[in-house]
Enzyme design. Structure first.
Site, PDB file in Angstrom:
ATOM      1  N   HIS A  97      15.972   3.226  -0.172  1.00 18.14           N
ATOM      2  CA  HIS A  97      15.652   1.977  -0.871  1.00 18.14           C
ATOM      3  C   HIS A  97      14.683   2.256  -2.022  1.00 18.14           C
ATOM      4  CE1 HIS A  97      11.668   2.002   0.947  1.00 18.14           C
ATOM      5  NE2 HIS A  97      12.253   2.256   2.107  1.00 18.14           N
ATOM      6  N   ASP A 379      13.743   6.812   3.942  1.00 17.63           N
ATOM      7  CA  ASP A 379      13.338   8.224   3.857  1.00 17.63           C
ATOM      8  C   ASP A 379      13.633   8.951   5.167  1.00 17.63           C
ATOM      9  OD1 ASP A 379      11.405   6.864   5.326  1.00 17.63           O
ATOM     10  OD2 ASP A 379       9.701   7.544   4.139  1.00 17.63           O
TER      11      ASP A 379
END
Length: 481
Positions: A97, A379
């Site tokens: 994102h 992540d």
């Protein structure tokens, strides 16, 4: 004779000057052109060390700037590069994102004042920003798996909510989408003009920031797309493991990796003094300050150029930030050396890599479905995939990071298919563990698809040190860690 001697003397002087100039650049004694945020446009997209554009020693501020990924000029990328006789068959995109508001608050400090509405008169800006907002307001016709249908399609709070995507995050993925559109649609015609729902595969976790990031990239890739053709699948796990999430051995690796992180922190006396000083400033116990993960909030201040918080006891400052960021970088270095994380990564990344390989095999068989796949993730999704692929020198996924798998067919030998793997626009195919030696005995700038298939179906389990496990289930339930 005299003229010849003078000529040779001038030639020698020119060579000497060239050598001195290159030496000065190598040792960073002469300036290198940078983008407006101080980061070289070339170094922004590199994952391997570059002696000309990167600092000669580890610089936590430089690394933090790369992590922020502040939108600037359009970056050059290597996506879609192939010899003319190769045909692009399918593309599989994994993204983190975009820039977000912190998930944590530093105790007893004011939250950073970041506006999460999307405004054309505020930087960073993208030409499609207003059209994106307008199009998102018409999204009632789309198909979203539960609970995605209850999420907002774009950020819209005057003061960001915790973890909310910012305007920077939207712009980052509008840029990503436009870049991929120029390469995969305009140049390689991956999708026809009358593309259908089944030619896309869209999946996201249940966070607004991942759904909105996926929509921003999709809008840059397919401007003004038909909402009735859009179907977003929901993925409950950040590992995108679907129905294969139970893996006891993976959890054991994770526990040992977390223990390694804890022991490294205990050894760092400078880090502990920094936490103690910050706890004194905000007047809370050190343990409470540490548990609040202050680097998360500090990175938001840093990326948005907002001053660190102050109290009557003093101010949190850049020196505090540097110490914590330096420890993060040292942690990543030790993680590569100890290789406990690699065991976690191989098992954590296998389900999504197996799904990707299966989709590629279907494309090779001639199926036209799902030729463009997009996974909007975190992540903690990309990091294990990078490690599992053997990309040990890859930087930790920045905001709006992208990892792309391209499947190609050789028109001169239609039965042969190859893959390219790119991380933030850099071709890392020959840095992967399953293809790092292939280019030494092949002129093709790609990796045979069978190398990737063999790695996912077999060699990933060999990488765990097991001679008996030949499938994911057996590897996950192997005894004797």
């Amino acid at each position: 004779m005299l003229f010849r001697n003078r000529f040779l003397l001038l030639l020698a002087l020119a060579a000497l000057l060239a050598f001195v100039s290159l030496s000065l650049q190598f040792f960073h004694l002469t300036p290198v052109s940078t983008a407006k945020n101080g980061v070289s446009s070339k170094s922004r997209k590199r994952i391997m060390p570059d002696p000309v554009t990167e600092p000669p020693v580890m610089d936590p501020v430089y690394e933090a700037l790369l992590y922020c990924n502040i939108p600037s000029v359009a970056e050059r990328s290597m996506e879609g590069h192939a010899p003319h006789h190769f045909k692009l068959v399918s593309v599989h995109v994994f993204i983190r994102h975009g820039d977000r508001y912190p998930l944590y608050v530093i105790p007893k400090t004011k939250r950073p004042e970041i506006d999460c509405t999307l405004l054309a008169n505020r930087k960073p800006y993208h030409p499609k920003l207003e059209a994106f907002v307008s199009h998102m307001s018409k999204g009632s016709g789309a198909s979203f798996e539960s609970p995605l249908h209850s999420l907002p399609l774009y950020p819209n709070h005057a003061l960001c909510e915790m973890g909310e995507l910012t305007q920077t995050g939207v712009v980052q993925h509008l840029q990503n989408g436009q870049l991929l559109r120029d390469i995969y649609l305009k140049k390689h015609k991956l999708l026809p003009n009358n593309w259908s729902t089944d030619q896309l595969y869209l999946e996201t976790t249940g966070k607004s920031r991942t759904l909105q990031s996926g929509l921003a990239l999709l809008y840059g890739f397919l401007p003004d797309f038909d909402w009735k053709k859009i179907h977003f699948r929901h993925q409950p796990s950040a590992l995108f493991c679907s129905g294969n999430c139970y893996c006891p051995l993976r959890n054991q690796y994770l526990e040992k990796e977390q223990r390694r992180q804890y022991l490294l922190r205990l050894k760092n006396s400078q880090l502990e003094r920094t936490y103690e000083d910050m706890a004194r400033i905000v007047d809370v116990p050190t343990k409470q300050l540490r548990a609040a993960n202050p680097i998360d909030s500090m990175l938001c201040h840093f990326c948005h150029n907002v001053s660190f918080p102050c109290t009557r006891n003093g101010c949190i400052d850049m020196e505090h930030f540097k110490v914590i960021k330096t420890h993060q970088i040292e942690d990543e270095r030790e993680r590569r050396e100890k290789k406990l994380y690699l065991g976690y990564a191989l098992l954590g990344a296998h389900p999504i890599l197996n799904q990707t390989v299966t989709r590629m095999q279907h494309a090779v068989e001639g199926r036209k479905e799902e030729v463009f796949a997009l996974y909007s993730a975190h992540d903690v999704t990309l990091s294990p995939v990078l490690s599992a692929l053997g990309l040990m020198e890859a930087r930790f996924p920045r905001f709006a990071a992208r990892l792309i798998f391209e499947l190609w067919q050789d028109r001169e030998k239609p039965s042969e298919h190859s893959v390219r793997i790119l991380y933030n626009g850099v071709d890392v195919t020959f840095h992967t563990s399953f293809c790092q030696d292939h280019h030494k005995h092949s002129s093709k700038p790609m990796c045979p698809l069978e190398n990737l298939v063999r790695f996912v179906k077999r060699d990933m389990f060999v990488g765990l040190g097991s001679s008996t496990s030949t499938n994911y289930y057996d590897a996950c339930h192997r005894e004797g860690f």
